[in-house]
Every structure is written in structure tokens, then in C-alpha cells.
Design an enzyme around this catalytic site. Structure first.
Site, PDB file in Angstrom:
ATOM      1  N   GLY A 627       0.829  -1.190   0.000  1.00  0.00           N
ATOM      2  CA  GLY A 627       0.000   0.000   0.000  1.00  0.00           C
ATOM      3  C   GLY A 627       0.863   1.239   0.000  1.00  0.00           C
ATOM      4  N   GLY A 629       0.767   5.713   0.848  1.00  0.00           N
ATOM      5  CA  GLY A 629       0.089   6.873   1.393  1.00  0.00           C
ATOM      6  C   GLY A 629       0.731   8.144   0.909  1.00  0.00           C
ATOM      7  N   VAL A 634       4.349   0.955   1.878  1.00  0.00           N
ATOM      8  CA  VAL A 634       4.556  -0.243   2.695  1.00  0.00           C
ATOM      9  C   VAL A 634       4.790  -1.427   1.768  1.00  0.00           C
ATOM     10  CG1 VAL A 634       3.610  -1.743   4.475  1.00  0.00           C
ATOM     11  CG2 VAL A 634       3.096   0.699   4.504  1.00  0.00           C
ATOM     12  N   LYS A 648       7.693  -0.205   6.192  1.00  0.00           N
ATOM     13  CA  LYS A 648       7.112   1.102   5.888  1.00  0.00           C
ATOM     14  C   LYS A 648       8.247   2.062   5.556  1.00  0.00           C
ATOM     15  CE  LYS A 648       4.118   4.661   7.938  1.00  0.00           C
ATOM     16  NZ  LYS A 648       3.328   5.013   9.137  1.00  0.00           N
ATOM     17  N   ASP A 745      -5.798   9.108  14.675  1.00  0.00           N
ATOM     18  CA  ASP A 745      -6.111   8.733  13.289  1.00  0.00           C
ATOM     19  C   ASP A 745      -6.612   7.291  13.213  1.00  0.00           C
ATOM     20  OD1 ASP A 745      -6.427   9.288  10.626  1.00  0.00           O
ATOM     21  OD2 ASP A 745      -4.351   8.878  10.076  1.00  0.00           O
TER      22      ASP A 745
END
Length: 823
Positions: A627, A629, A634, A648, A745
Site C-alpha cells: 500500500g 500513502g 509499505v 514502511k 487517526d
């Protein structure tokens, strides 16, 4: 009746790779009229018996390895018309008996080692049309006055001798029948007479290059109206180029390179009448001003070679010039003061093979699309300009064009190019030289650089490349020069570089390399200058590097420390622990929250280097991407011990806020430990690289399950379990830590599920550690994604049980109930 014996009149033994000496018996072939022994390997002397061939008319003994003098007897054969003895090692003077051949029409003695003066008797050969005495060691006057008597001479070639320097010989000016005149490197000085062109009405080729001739180019040159080639290069002519050059309507090649010509380039407009012009060379002069655009475009479309480098010309590239020169093969405009960008009209140069624009002030992005039509482009030099822009819009697109896959010289050095080096670079299979030095390139070196097996010179120095030196470099079997200096490369030097048999120059200085310097190959003669600036290198003690520490020595030191310090200390600690364990055990059990993870934290369990992260993710391959961001990506990876992890990585060129998020996440995770929090195995933080090594969650995030992306619907019990895990993690963060933590978050994509569908809360990039009395602290401001902000500590302030917190989380907190509603 007695028949006559047949007689040999022609003997042709050329191009047969014959060796040995020429037998004297050849003189017995007295009826011979034609003898050709050209392009063999005959050695020794020319036999004197050749003088017996009284009927011989044609003698060709070119390109052998004959030495010794020319037999004088040859020039007693009065029937000879052609003598070609060039390309041997003949020595001594030209025999004066040459005057005995009144019928001689062609004489070539070039490329030998003949000495002495040209015999004055050569003027008696009134039938002579061809005289080539070039590249010997002849001395005396540059051109004997007796040559002026050769009124039928059409070709005169005398370069490459040791004649006495002097002005243009008057004898030459009397040879009005000349068609080819070559006086290259003769030491001629002074100026050409103003009426020079009037003396040569039949002249087609004129070579006066590499002399010391001065003064202006005579305007009368245009009177030699049959001229096809004019070469005045490498001399000292001054003044402007006369516009009358444009009257030479048959001109094909005009070469004024390397003089001191000045003025503007307005004369170019006069060349538009030269419809046969194929080569124009004005390089290395003192021209100034601009290329006159409106008229230059009318230069013959047959022009194939244009050289105007090192001429101090200014302004932008002429669009008109580039619009019409559709036959150009060579275009060299380097080392001028050209500005602006590369115009799109370059796309009209479909036949271009060589392009030099280096050493100017050109700027902007390189418009790669203009090269799509140049299917023959083999050499591209754009260095020492001001080109800029990301590499993906320059080299990345350039190398993906199959139309220029024949490119073998690429020089984009000394610009302001930036970004990563595209993996498409491997498409340039014929590349022999690539120079991308002194730019702002970054990222890892592509693995497929090793596919460029014809590469001889590779210079990537003075950039910001990082990562290890790829093992694929071992496939560069033709490599002679490799310069990777002044980058940020790390890891060990591949031992396979020592196996590159042709590699003779290697510069790895000023990187972050470590470990042992390999032996053999190029490393046998490497200098300290090629390794300096890498303080972690060892071995190569002759260069002043420290010796590498052996594994045996390390084990011995560890064993000594164990015996002397660690074991006694360990026994003492065990004794103390056993003594107090019983007294404290009940107290610990009563005070520890039931939800706290009883397994040791994996935070910083062991050090993981940047190099191991690169290897674990297969150089951050797309197949391992889990993934991405706004500030990080990651990847799935496998460490050297076999552990499967999630890594990450902050994006290259990360911003200051992203760096703060990394520091915040590390700070929080140092202070928390819970079975429902994502565990950190290790972290890696350098100036240019930051990453967290995390516990791998095979069932991905809750968000994917809620979206049914796994083709599986969560059951009621699974939903309740996940809800309980998340609430338990939040309860621990707010009440179970020595310093309360506000996550800020909480959202489904930050809730990860392990192989048993146990939920783990992660991503503490914007979390806060509260100090003091957290019961009176005010909630934090909204920092995370709108709609997903975790509640402040105050909402848990009056809750006394896990069940109450669970109900409150679902029913009273609107920010959670909007997205973490599992029913």
C-alpha cells in the site's frame, strides 16, 4: 614447320597474399608488357633484372613490404607508361635516370621512405600527367622550378615530406592543366596571390590544409569555376569569407576549419546557389554574431555535414535552418553561445546520425519527442548546457524509444537533470559510452544496466544515486571505464567487478561503501584516490586502509568477554531475581492490566540496515507493494533470517512533516506494549532513508474486509472480536501507559488483522504523548483524516470497565461510529 613458343605478355598476381622475395628470374620474361604484384607480402629488394623487361608498359608493385633502393635499371625501360611502387618501404633517392622514360604518363612512389631532392630532370617528362610523391622523406625546395615544365600534369600530390618551407611556388601557378592539387602539410607560408584562382581553369580539387598560409581568402578563387573540393583547414587565413564562394556552382565540399576567419556568417546566404554542396565546415574560427535565419534555410537540401563548432556564435537555433536541411547526417554546433531550447524543427532531421550541441547555454527540458523520427541517431552529445527537468521526462522517455535503439554515444553530463534513472535504459543495447555525470540524478541504479554489454565507458559520478552497486555490473563484459564517485552508494563493493577483464579505470570515491576491498583485476592497480571518502572500507593495506577484522578474532573476543564479565554478571542477576521474585509476584499480577501483551516487545529487536531492506523487498519491487500513502509506502519483505515483515518506507525526498511523523511514531512505540498494537521489529534511519520494520499482517486491513475485497463477509462474532480488540488497544493507550497516548487517526485502514483475525492498531505517525495529569488535559486538535479522529482522553475519564468503554465507543463517539461500525 616449326611453331613459335608462346610468350608471356601479362602477369597479374595481385591480392593473393603471396610472400617471399621477387625472384630475379622474372627478368627472363622479356615479352612482358603488364606486371601486377599489388597487395601481397613480398619482401626484400626489387630485383635489378626488372630492367631486362624492355617491352614493359605497366608496372604495379603497390602495397607490399619491399625495401632497399629503387633499381636505376627500371628507368631505362623506355616503353614504360605507368610506374606504381607506392605503399612499400623503399629508401634512398629517386634515380636521376628517370629522364630516360619520355613516354611516362603516371608515376606514384608515395608512402615509402625515399630521401633526397626531387631530380630536376623530372621536368623532361613532358608526357607526365600523374605525379604522386607524397609521404616520403624528400627534402629540398618545396616544389622544384623544373616541375613548371610539366604542361600536361593533371594531378600533383606532394604532402608529407620534409621540403624547405616557403611561399606558394611560382612553378605551381604555371600548371594550368592541373585537375587535382594537394600541397598538404608542406610548410607553405605567406598569402595566396590575389589572382590565385585565375591560374587554374581546370582545377577540381584543391588541398592546402595544415600550412601556415595567412591573409585573406582570394576572391578570385571563384574563377576556378570547376572546383568541387576546397580544403583550407588548419591554416592561418584571416578576414571574412568572400561571398564570391557562392559562385562555385559545382562545389561539393568546403572546409575552412581551424583558421582565424572572422566577421559574421552573412556569407552563408550566398551558398544557397550551391545545389551540390554536401559538406560545410566552418569550425574553430573567430566568427561572431548570429546564424542568419531567413537565408540559411535556402542552403542546399543535399547538405549532409554541417560543422560550426567553437565559433562564438550566439542566439537561438535557427528554425529555418533546421526546417530545410533534411539530408543532414552530421550536425556539430558545440562550444558556442547558443541559448533557448531545442526547437521542434529538429524532427525534420530524419537522417541525422551525429548530433553535438554540448557546451552551449541551451535550457529547458529535452524534448525527447523530436528524436522519434531520428531512426539513425548514433551519437548524442548534450552535455555542458542548462537542461533541467525530471529524469522521467528526459532519459526515461529517450531510452524507451525503439527508434533510437542504435544509439552508441550518449552524453548528458553537466546539466541540471534530476529524478531517477529509468529502467528503460537497458533498451540501448548498442550503447558504448554513457556519461550522465554532474547532474542531480537520484534513486537506485537500475538492475538492467548490466544488459548494456557493449558499454565501454560509464560515468555516473557527481549525482545523488543511492543503494548498493548492483551485481548486474558483472555482466558489463566490455567495460573499460567505470566512475561512480561522489554519490551516496552504500553496501559492499561487488567482488565480481574484479572479473571484468577489460576494466582498467575504476573510481568509487566519496560514497558510503563498506567492507573489504576485492582483490585482483582492476583492484590490483587501484589508487587510494579511487577509494577515498569511504571510511568503512577495509583491506588493501598498501593503500592505507585498515585491515578487515576476521570472524575468528571476533569470536575469540566475544568468548573472552563472556568468560570474564558477562557470565559472572548473569549469575549475580539470576540470584537477585530469584530472591525478590516471590515477594513481588503477587503484587505484579494484581496491578498488571489483563489486556497487556505478556510477550516481549519486538521493538528494535535487532538492527536492520538499509541494504538488508533493499534486499528484503527485492529492490522495492512492485509485486511486494502492500500500500501507499501521502508520505510513505509499505512493502512486504523477507529478512535474512527468514522472517516475513512489512516495511514502511518514507518516500524519497520526504518532507519535513513526514520526517516528524516518523520520529513521532518511533517515540510512541518506544513507550507502548500491547497485544492489540502493531509491533515494530526495527527501524532504519539515515540522512536520506527512513523506514520502519513492522509485524506482517497476512489478512491485511479492516477496510478491505469491510469493502468485501477479500470475498469474505465478517460474521457477527468476528465483528465483535475486532471491535473488542480495537477498544482494548485504545483503553490501554489512554489508561495503561505511563504517559497517555492520543492516536488521532483511528480508521479501518489503520486496523490490521493477523492470521487469527486478531486486530492490531497501527500508524502512530500523528499520535501524541500527553504529559502531566492527563485527566485534566484537553483533547488534541484534529490532525488525522476527517471523520476518523480518535476521541480525546476525556471520554474515557469516567468509564470503569471494559464493557462500558465498548458501549460508549460505539454509541456516543460519532467520529468512530461513522466508520468503525461493524454491524
Amino acid at each position: 614447320m616449326q611453331h613459335k613458343r608462346p610468350q608471356v605478355t601479362k602477369l597479374k598476381l595481385s591480392d593473393l597474399s603471396l610472400t617471399g622475395t621477387i625472384t630475379p628470374e622474372i627478368g627472363n620474361l622479356t615479352f612482358l608488357r603488364y606486371l601486377n604484384l599489388t597487395n601481397n607480402s613480398f619482401n626484400g629488394h626489387l630485383p635489378n633484372s626488372l630492367g631486362n623487361l624492355r617491352r614493359l608498359k605497366f608496372l604495379f608493385v603497390l602495397h607490399n613490404v619491399l625495401d632497399g633502393p629503387i633499381p636505376p635499371s627500371i628507368f631505362n625501360i623506355s616503353s614504360l607508361e605507368i610506374i606504381f611502387l607506392g605503399g612499400n618501404q623503399l629508401e634512398g633517392p629517386i634515380p636521376p635516370t628517370i629522364l630516360n622514360i619520355p613516354s611516362l604518363e603516371q608515376l606514384s612512389l608515395s608512402f615509402n621512405s625515399l630521401t633526397g631532392d626531387i631530380p630536376t630532370s623530372i621536368g623532361n617528362l613532358t608526357q607526365l600527367q600523374f605525379l604522386d610523391l607524397s609521404d616520403n622523406r624528400l627534402t629540398g625546395d618545396v616544389v622544384p622550378s623544373s616541375l613548371g615544365c610539366l604542361v600536361n600534369l593533371k594531378l600533383l600530390e606532394l604532402p608529407g615530406n620534409n621540403f624547405q618551407p616557403g611561399p606558394m611556388p611560382s612553378a605551381v601557378l604555371n600548371m594550368s592543366s592541373l585537375v587535382v592539387l594537394e600541397l598538404t602539410s608542406m610548410g607553405l607560408f605567406g598569402s595566396l596571390p590575389a589572382d590565385f584562382g585565375l591560374h587554374f581553369p581546370s582545377l577540381q580539387q584543391l588541398f592546402l590544409e595544415y600550412n601556415k598560409l595567412t591573409g585573406p581568402i582570394p576572391r578570385s578563387l571563384s574563377n576556378a569555376s570547376k572546383l568541387e573540393v576546397v580544403d583550407f583547414s588548419g591554416s592561418m587565413f584571416t578576414g571574412s569569407v568572400p561571398a564570391s564562394i557562392g559562385d562555385l556552382s559545382l562545389l561539393q565540399i568546403l572546409n575552412f576549419e581551424g583558421n582565424q576567419l572572422s566577421g559574421g556568417l552573412e556569407f552563408l546566404s550566398s551558398l544557397m546557389k550551391l545545389v551540390y554542396l554536401t559538406e560545410l565546415n566552418l569550425a574553430h574560427n573567430q566568427f561572431s554574431g548570429f546564424i542568419p535565419g531567413p537565408h540559411v534555410g535556402n542552403i542546399s537540401t543535399s547538405l549532409q555535414k554541417l560543422f560550426i563548432e567553437n565559433c562564438s556564435i550566439r542566439g537561438s537555433l535557427s528554425k529555418t535552418l533546421l526546417s530545410n536541411l533534411s539530408s543532414l547526417i552530421y550536425l556539430e554546433l558545440e562550444n558556442n553561445e547558443l541559448t533557448g531550447g531545442i526547437p521542434s524543427e529538429f524532427k525534420n532531421l530524419e537522417k541525422l546520425q551525429v548530433l553535438y550541441l554540448n557546451g552551449n547555454r541551451l535550457e529547458g527540458m529535452i524534448p525527447i519527442e523530436i528524436f522519434q523520427s531520428m531512426i539513425h541517431l548514433g551519437t548524442l552529445y548534450l552535455s555542458q548546457n542548462m537542461f533541467s527537468g525530471p529524469i522521467s521526462s528526459n532519459i526515461g522517455n529517450l531510452t524507451s524509444l525503439q527508434s533510437i535503439s542504435q544509439l552508441y554515444y550518449l552524453d548528458l553530463s553537466l546539466n541540471f537533470l534530476e529524478g531517477h534513472l529509468s529502467k528503460e535504459i537497458g533498451n540501448l543495447q548498442f550503447l558504448t559510452t554513457m556519461d550522465l555525470s554532474s547532474n542531480r540524478l537520484s534513486g537506485f541504479l537500475p538492475e538492467n544496466l548490466g544488459d548494456l554489454q557493449m558499454l565501454v565507458n560509464l560515468n555516473l559520478s557527481n549525482n545523488s544515486f543511492s543503494g548498493p552497486i548492483s551485481q548486474s555490473f558483472s555482466r558489463l563484459i566490455s567495460l573499460n571505464l567505470l566512475d561512480l564517485s561522489s554519490n551516496s552508494l552504500f553496501g559492499q563493493i561487488p567482488k565480481s567487478l574484479a572479473n571484468l577483464r577489460y576494466l582498467s579505470f575504476l573510481n568509487l570515491s566519496y560514497n558510503r561503501l563498506e567492507g573489504e576491498v576485492p582483490n585482483g583485476g582492476v583492484f590490483a592497480n587501484i589508487t587510494v584516490q579511487s577509494l577515498m571518502g569511504n571510511p568503512a572500507l577495509c583491506g588493501a593495506t598498501t593503500l592505507g586502509l585498515p585491515p578487515c577484522k576476521s570472524s575468528n578474532a571476533k569470536r575469540m573476543r566475544k568468548a573472552t568477554i563472556m568468560l570474564k564479565y558477562i557470565i559472572p554478571s548473569f549469575l549475580f542477576c539470576v540470584t537477585m531475581i530469584v530472591s525478590v521474585f516471590y515477594l513481588l509476584n503477587k503484587k505484579w499480577k494484581s496491578k498488571r492490566p489483563n489486556s497487556i501483551d505478556r510477550t516481549p516487545s519486538l521493538l528494535h529487536q535487532r538492527f536492520v540496515s538499509e541494504r538488508e531492506i533493499v534486499r528484503a523487498t527485492t529492490n522495492f519491487h512492485e509485486e511486494n507493494l502492500l500500500g501507499t500513502g501521502s508520505s510513505s509506502s509499505v512493502y512486504k519483505g523477507q529478512l535474512e533470517d527468514g522472517t516475513i515483515v512489512a516495511i514502511k518506507v518514507l518516500k524519497l525526498g520526504f518532507s519535513k512533516p513526514a520526517s516528524k511523523r516518523f520520529e513521532a511514531e518511533c517515540e510512541v512505540m518506544r513507550n507502548v506494549r500491547h497485544r492489540n498494537l502493531l509491533k515494530i521489529i526495527s527501524s532504519c534511519s539515515t540522512e536520506n532513508f527512513k523506514a520502519l520494520v513492522l509485524q506482517y499482517m497476512p489478512n491485511k486491513s479492516l477496510e478491505k474486509w469491510l469493502n468485501n475485497s477479500q470475498n469474505h463477509i465478517l460474521g457477527v462474532l468476528e465483528r465483535v472480536a475486532i471491535m473488542s480488540d480495537v477498544a482494548s488497544a485504545l483503553e490501554y493507550l489512554h489508561h495503561g501507559c505511563s504517559r497517555p497516548v492520543v492516536h488521532s487517526d483511528v480508521k479501518p485502514c489503520n486496523i490490521l488483522l493477523d492470521e487469527d483475525m486478531v486486530a492490531h492498531l497501527g500508524d502512530f505517525g500523528i499520535a501524541k504523548l500527553l504529559a502531566g495529569d492527563h485527566r485534566s488535559a484537553t483533547p488534541t486538535s484534529t490532525l488525522g483524516t476527517v471523520g476518523y479522529v480518535a476521541p480525546g482522553v476525556s471520554i474515557f475519564k469516567h468509564l470503569s470497565s471494559f464493557q462500558e468503554e465498548h458501549i460508549q465507543l460505539l454509541n456516543n463517539d460519532h467520529s468512530h461510529s461513522r466508520k468503525i461500525s461493524l454491524f
